[in-house]
Enzyme design. Structure first.
Site, PDB file in Angstrom:
ATOM      1  N   CYS A   1      36.625  39.070  56.957  1.00 16.82           N
ATOM      2  CA  CYS A   1      37.101  37.685  57.013  1.00 16.82           C
ATOM      3  C   CYS A   1      35.944  36.707  56.769  1.00 16.82           C
ATOM      4  CB  CYS A   1      37.823  37.412  58.323  1.00 16.82           C
ATOM      5  SG  CYS A   1      38.873  35.934  58.232  1.00 16.82           S
TER       6      CYS A   1
ATOM      7  N   HIS B   1      41.870  41.239  58.566  1.00  9.27           N
ATOM      8  CA  HIS B   1      41.283  41.853  59.763  1.00  9.27           C
ATOM      9  C   HIS B   1      41.782  43.300  59.912  1.00  9.27           C
ATOM     10  CE1 HIS B   1      39.267  38.397  61.637  1.00  9.27           C
ATOM     11  NE2 HIS B   1      40.207  37.678  61.059  1.00  9.27           N
TER      12      HIS B   1
ATOM     13  N   GLU C   1      40.686  45.461  61.956  1.00 15.59           N
ATOM     14  CA  GLU C   1      40.481  45.937  63.319  1.00 15.59           C
ATOM     15  C   GLU C   1      41.658  45.690  64.245  1.00 15.59           C
ATOM     16  OE1 GLU C   1      38.647  41.731  63.248  1.00 15.59           O
ATOM     17  OE2 GLU C   1      39.078  43.367  61.860  1.00 15.59           O
TER      18      GLU C   1
ATOM     19  N   GLY D   1      35.736  52.561  92.667  1.00 15.62           N
ATOM     20  CA  GLY D   1      36.296  52.349  91.335  1.00 15.62           C
ATOM     21  C   GLY D   1      35.690  53.300  90.320  1.00 15.62           C
TER      22      GLY D   1
ATOM     23  N   SER E   1      31.727  52.392  88.959  1.00 12.36           N
ATOM     24  CA  SER E   1      30.598  52.726  89.837  1.00 12.36           C
ATOM     25  C   SER E   1      30.528  54.230  90.101  1.00 12.36           C
ATOM     26  CB  SER E   1      30.666  51.946  91.152  1.00 12.36           C
ATOM     27  OG  SER E   1      31.785  52.321  91.927  1.00 12.36           O
TER      28      SER E   1
END
Length: 510
Positions: A79, A168, A170, A224, A227
């Site tokens: 783009c 685009h 992606e 989580g 970590s």
């Protein structure tokens, strides 16, 4: 060393999607602002120029020296990157009569390795207000669409390959876009596609050994996935010289403190659990402003963590589970985005404690962290766990936080999350949680009138949490959840479901 692709960011909202597409092709890549200097070494296989909200015809339009780049590596402009390429070599870029946004059909005008195995009339996605109206001399047209004359092109007789795409590739709506990106990576840049979870684990553990040496590392753990995966990688490198600290701040989910510590034990992580519930409840009493609650929890957490860290000798490093979107945000073209809400992290600790950072996940996206977690043998319930806010249930209790309200919410949330798991819905949503509202309403239980709290159930679908849609959970499931919560949690007599998307709403209520 790992081969890589560099993505020069001109400020496009889609730049992260380019990186994700490259990573999905098992090729490592980094995003850097277009104006940041970098070295071109043997590991760099190619460069992608991103889109941008700017026009190449603006007086201060961002630019890079493309002729110099193609002396060293292949380049693909997307783009704005394509428009900049055309203009730098003497082509013409004009304002379109109308903004070209949405789906289009790609028509190939020449065969080329970039568009190898791409169907004619393949759907692509456009988002631009300028168009390339004339290619420079020495460039070849590769594809067009009904609305734009130049959709894909390349430079002929270039030292290294130079391509441009006006669309685009992606984004999701370009149905074969990732195949085009893969063609650039493999056919043009010669990438081996050997960047996998297994190779990442091996390389990262070796790098951590070199970085840390014989020092000790201290790290705050949350239960989580970020970590936990970071800690497991560090532990693989240095064993018990990693000292994890897991703080019970009183606003965790039901039984979470005990369950998480047990999982860490199974993973052979050296973790100390600190029960600080009383301290947090005392400081949160009477506080209802969400930012104030966040700051109290963040400050107390740092105090507790710092105090515990002083008991460990030989610490020179602070481990963190920072992931790539955090890094990109902090070095973006425009600088960090406006703060919608402050985040609970260990942000001030490196300065207070005079420690260097160890961030083994700083180049991974969330889905890649999960793949590494699977490779490391971390239990599925932790790897696939939904994101959970650092301030925990404190920001899912609207208004003042008390131990009694926490227990109410823990019970209701446990029923909801377990229900999602039992119904096979948990892995189909990005994040789910229960919110305790600061209102009571009249209800009837048997022959008795009740006046009790209301909870809102929240579930969203998303790719990365940046945008999210409310999850269309089955009515029967929601009815069962409402009945179960009201019947089993004394103090709640009404359940509602949040059908707000992000934007304009946020995923969490506070």
């Amino acid at each position: 060393m790992t081969e890589k692709i560099l993505i020069l960011d001109f400020g496009s909202q889609y730049t992260q999607l380019i990186a994700r597409a490259v990573r999905e092709a098992s090729v490592f890549c980094e995003i850097i602002p277009f104006h940041k200097s970098f070295e071109i070494d043997a590991n760099l296989k190619g460069i992608i120029l991103s889109g941008s909200p700017f026009s190449v015809n603006e007086e201060n339009a961002p630019t890079v020296d493309i002729p110099a780049l193609i002396q060293k590596v292949p380049v693909l402009g997307v783009c704005y990157g394509a428009q900049l390429t055309a203009k730098e070599f003497g082509g013409r870029v004009d304002k379109s009569n109308k903004r070209e946004f949405g789906r289009a059909k790609l028509s190939k005008t020449a065969e080329d390795v970039l568009l190898e195995n791409i169907l004619d009339d393949s759907q692509i996605w456009m988002s631009h207000s300028d168009s390339i109206t004339q290619l420079p001399e020495g460039f070849e047209l590769l594809a067009t669409t009904d609305s734009i004359p130049i959709a894909a092109f390349k430079k002929t007789n270039s030292p290294k390959a130079l391509y441009g795409l006006q669309f685009h590739p992606e984004v999701y709506h370009s149905t074969e876009g990732k195949k085009i990106i893969k063609n650039f990576l493999v056919n043009i840049c010669g990438c081996k596609q050997d960047w996998t979870a297994a190779s990442f684990v091996h390389e990262t553990v070796e790098q951590l050994k070199q970085q840390i040496g014989d020092a000790h590392v201290i790290m705050a753990l949350s239960g989580g996935v970020d970590s936990t995966v970071a800690a497991t990688l560090i532990s693989k490198a240095i064993g018990n010289r990693l000292h994890g600290i897991f703080v019970d701040n009183g606003v965790l989910r039901k039984n979470e403190f005990e369950q998480v510590l047990n999982t860490y034990k199974q993973l052979d992580l050296n973790v100390t659990g600190i029960d600080a519930k009383g301290m947090f409840y005392k400081e949160l009493a009477g506080k209802s402003d969400p930012e104030e609650k966040r700051k109290i929890i963040g400050r107390l957490f740092i105090d507790v963590f710092h105090e515990e860290s002083l008991k460990v000798e030989g610490v020179k490093f602070l481990g963190q589970g920072t992931i790539y979107p955090d890094v990109i945000e902090s070095v973006s073209v425009h600088g960090p985005s406006q703060t919608i809400k402050s985040h609970h992290n260990v942000g001030g600790l490196p300065d207070i404690m005079h420690l260097s950072l160890v961030e083994p996940l700083r180049y991974l996206f969330k889905d890649e962290v999960r793949k590494v977690g699977v490779e490391l043998g971390i239990p599925d319930e932790m790897v696939s766990r939904h994101p959970f806010p650092g301030p925990g249930l404190a920001i899912r209790i609207l208004g003042e936080v008390s131990e009694e309200k926490v227990k109410l919410l823990q019970e209701a949330d446990h029923i909801y999350i377990q229900g999602l798991k039992d119904s096979g819905l948990y892995d189909k949503v990005w994040q789910a949680g229960t919110i305790l509202l600061p209102v009571k309403s009249v209800g009837v239980m048997g022959d008795e009138r009740t006046y009790e709290f209301t909870v809102a159930l929240r579930a969203v679908t998303s790719v990365d949490g940046m945008t999210a849609d409310w999850a269309h959970l089955p009515y029967e499931f929601l009815a069962n959840m409402s009945s179960s919560i009201i019947n089993h949690v004394r103090g709640i007599n009404r359940v509602v479901y949040d059908i707000s998307s992000k934007p304009p709403a946020t995923i969490e209520w506070e």
